[in-house]
Design an enzyme around this catalytic site. Structure first.
Site, mmCIF file in Angstrom:
data_model
loop_
_atom_site.group_PDB
_atom_site.id
_atom_site.type_symbol
_atom_site.label_atom_id
_atom_site.label_comp_id
_atom_site.label_asym_id
_atom_site.label_seq_id
_atom_site.Cartn_x
_atom_site.Cartn_y
_atom_site.Cartn_z
ATOM 1 N N VAL A 15 0.837 -1.209 0.000
ATOM 2 C CA VAL A 15 0.000 0.000 0.000
ATOM 3 C C VAL A 15 0.868 1.254 0.000
ATOM 4 O O VAL A 15 0.594 2.227 -0.703
ATOM 5 C CB VAL A 15 -0.959 -0.008 1.222
ATOM 6 N N CYS A 129 -10.386 -2.283 3.379
ATOM 7 C CA CYS A 129 -10.563 -2.236 1.919
ATOM 8 C C CYS A 129 -11.912 -2.783 1.447
ATOM 9 O O CYS A 129 -12.566 -2.187 0.586
ATOM 10 C CB CYS A 129 -9.424 -2.979 1.228
ATOM 11 N N GLN A 156 -11.404 -11.826 -2.161
ATOM 12 C CA GLN A 156 -10.387 -10.806 -1.935
ATOM 13 C C GLN A 156 -8.987 -11.215 -2.409
ATOM 14 O O GLN A 156 -8.552 -12.343 -2.212
ATOM 15 C CB GLN A 156 -10.347 -10.452 -0.438
ATOM 16 N N HIS A 242 -10.468 -6.569 -5.200
ATOM 17 C CA HIS A 242 -11.440 -7.343 -4.425
ATOM 18 C C HIS A 242 -12.785 -7.308 -5.168
ATOM 19 O O HIS A 242 -13.175 -6.267 -5.703
ATOM 20 C CB HIS A 242 -11.690 -6.716 -3.048
HETATM 21 P P1 A2P Z 1 9.857 -2.884 5.857
HETATM 22 O O1 A2P Z 1 9.858 -2.953 4.350
HETATM 23 O O2 A2P Z 1 11.067 -2.187 6.367
HETATM 24 O O3 A2P Z 1 9.575 -4.183 6.528
HETATM 25 P P2 A2P Z 1 3.227 -4.862 3.627
HETATM 26 O O4 A2P Z 1 1.873 -4.486 4.183
HETATM 27 O O5 A2P Z 1 3.233 -4.872 2.131
HETATM 28 O O6 A2P Z 1 3.766 -6.126 4.241
HETATM 29 O O7 A2P Z 1 4.222 -3.691 4.066
HETATM 30 C C1 A2P Z 1 4.374 -3.263 5.390
HETATM 31 C C2 A2P Z 1 5.144 -1.951 5.414
HETATM 32 O O8 A2P Z 1 5.181 -1.480 6.767
HETATM 33 C C3 A2P Z 1 6.593 -2.069 4.981
HETATM 34 O O9 A2P Z 1 6.980 -0.849 4.380
HETATM 35 C C4 A2P Z 1 7.305 -2.265 6.296
HETATM 36 O O10 A2P Z 1 8.655 -1.870 6.262
HETATM 37 C C5 A2P Z 1 6.526 -1.306 7.169
HETATM 38 N N1 A2P Z 1 6.618 -1.566 8.600
HETATM 39 C C6 A2P Z 1 6.320 -2.704 9.275
HETATM 40 N N2 A2P Z 1 6.497 -2.538 10.598
HETATM 41 C C7 A2P Z 1 6.869 -1.243 10.793
HETATM 42 C C8 A2P Z 1 7.200 -0.454 11.932
HETATM 43 N N3 A2P Z 1 7.162 -0.949 13.161
HETATM 44 N N4 A2P Z 1 7.559 0.825 11.730
HETATM 45 C C9 A2P Z 1 7.587 1.357 10.492
HETATM 46 N N5 A2P Z 1 7.293 0.659 9.367
HETATM 47 C C10 A2P Z 1 6.945 -0.627 9.508
#
Ligand code: A2P
Length: 332
Positions: A15, A129, A156, A242
């Protein structure tokens, strides 16, 4: 228009990357853009409006001087970091489920309940969503004749789970076609060539959290606690988009033609409905449009005032990133 400092938390996720693309596509008036994630992806370079931005690790101090923080990093990160952003003067628009049902936090689909935005105390929540596309399609009908009851079944895409799930679907497909061992790590069962009636955790009553979100969030966004809603949420092996089969019982009669007219006149919704010419919306259509597409509009003759609809939208864009940025646009 005054230019604002914007941060995207979770900028490397499925996203988050859409958020960055949409900020560029819509020429969102930002002065500075901060792309935030974890150590895992710090240092990644992402382009926006011809500039290169380096992803940084998110800390409370990341939000100094940020005006609008768009969060899509999961509920745990939002719970921990959104208050830190608000404390530093930012307005948070949060795509996780962390604050959606908080009475102090507006839950907004800009075409449906834009007035709620102004009630915020620093945090505005972006709905789930599958809820966003359903309420967008139901609002014009609700405004005409009211809705008593909704029965929804969803189909979905795996991108709703995130980037890892998209990789899993593709890797399982490759492994099956190559005759290799199939591994299921993100989902509890193989998703390729399969359908899982299981999204998010199960509760004691047998429903899943995703199904409950559709029930509670729909009532909050529509501002109507009386609507009866029952949902079955299903994950299918589609990457993006979805689809939902939605059966509704309205308070008064609305013909199929009247429903089509109301839907087509509603911002962000488009009727795609001519089955004899094979015209009906499918998930792949959502790669090319941000509209919520509605087709297969039929009368349900088993009840007095019943209609069936097939509702399709891009879950990463209208279902998440686009809706978040539309809220930010309304805000400014
Ligand atoms: P990262 O790429 O460093 O793991 P998705 O929903 O596609 O799995 O993506 C999750 C997003 O949220 C990624 O950009 C991930 O970063 C980020 N993310 C997950 N945990 C945290 C956190 N505690 N703080 C900041 N960003 C986070």
């Amino acid at each position: 228009m005054e230019k604002l400092n914007v941060a995207v938390v979770g900028a490397t996720g499925a996203v988050g990357r859409e958020m960055v693309s949409i900020l560029e596509e819509r020429d969102f008036p930002f002065a500075d853009l901060k792309l935030l994630a974890t150590e895992r992806s710090a240092g990644t370079v992402i382009n926006c409006k011809g500039e290169e931005y380096v992803v940084e690790v998110t800390t409370p101090e990341s939000f100094e001087d940020v005006d609008i923080a768009l969060f899509s990093a999961g509920g745990t990160a939002s719970k921990k970091l959104a208050p830190e952003a608000v404390k530093r003067g930012a307005i948070v628009i949060d795509n996780s489920s962390a604050f959606r049902m908080d009475g102090e936090v507006p839950l907004v689909v800009p075409e449906v309940n834009p007035a709620d935005i102004s009630k915020h105390n620093g945090i505005i929540a972006n709905p789930n969503c599958s809820t966003i596309q359903m309420v967008a399609a139901l609002k014009p009908i609700y405004d005409q004749v009211g809705i008593k009851r909704i029965v929804v079944s969803t189909y979905q895409a795996v991108s709703g789970t995130g980037k890892d799930a998209m990789d899993e679907l593709q890797e399982q497909t490759r492994a099956i076609l190559a005759g290799d061992e199939v591994k299921a790590e993100v989902y509890p069962k193989q998703i390729t060539f399969n359908a899982l009636p299981h999204i998010d955790v199960f509760f004691d009553d047998g429903y899943t959290k995703e199904e409950l979100k559709m029930v509670n969030e729909t009532k909050k966004i529509m501002g109507d606690e009386e609507i009866k809603i029952t949902a079955t949420a299903v994950r299918i092996p589609v990457l993006i988009g979805h689809a939902e089969s939605v059966n509704i019982e309205t308070n008064a009669q609305l013909t199929v033609e009247e429903a089509k007219k109301a839907l087509d006149n509603f911002s962000g919704v488009r009727v795609v409905d001519n089955p004899t010419e094979l015209v009906y919306p499918v998930q792949l259509d959502t790669e090319e449009t941000d509209d919520v597409l509605v087709g297969r509009i039929r009368k349900d003759d088993t009840i007095e005032n019943g209609l069936n609809l097939w509702v399709v939208a891009n879950n990463l864009r209208k279902g998440a990133a686009l809706n978040t940025i539309q809220i930010a646009e309304k805000l400014i």
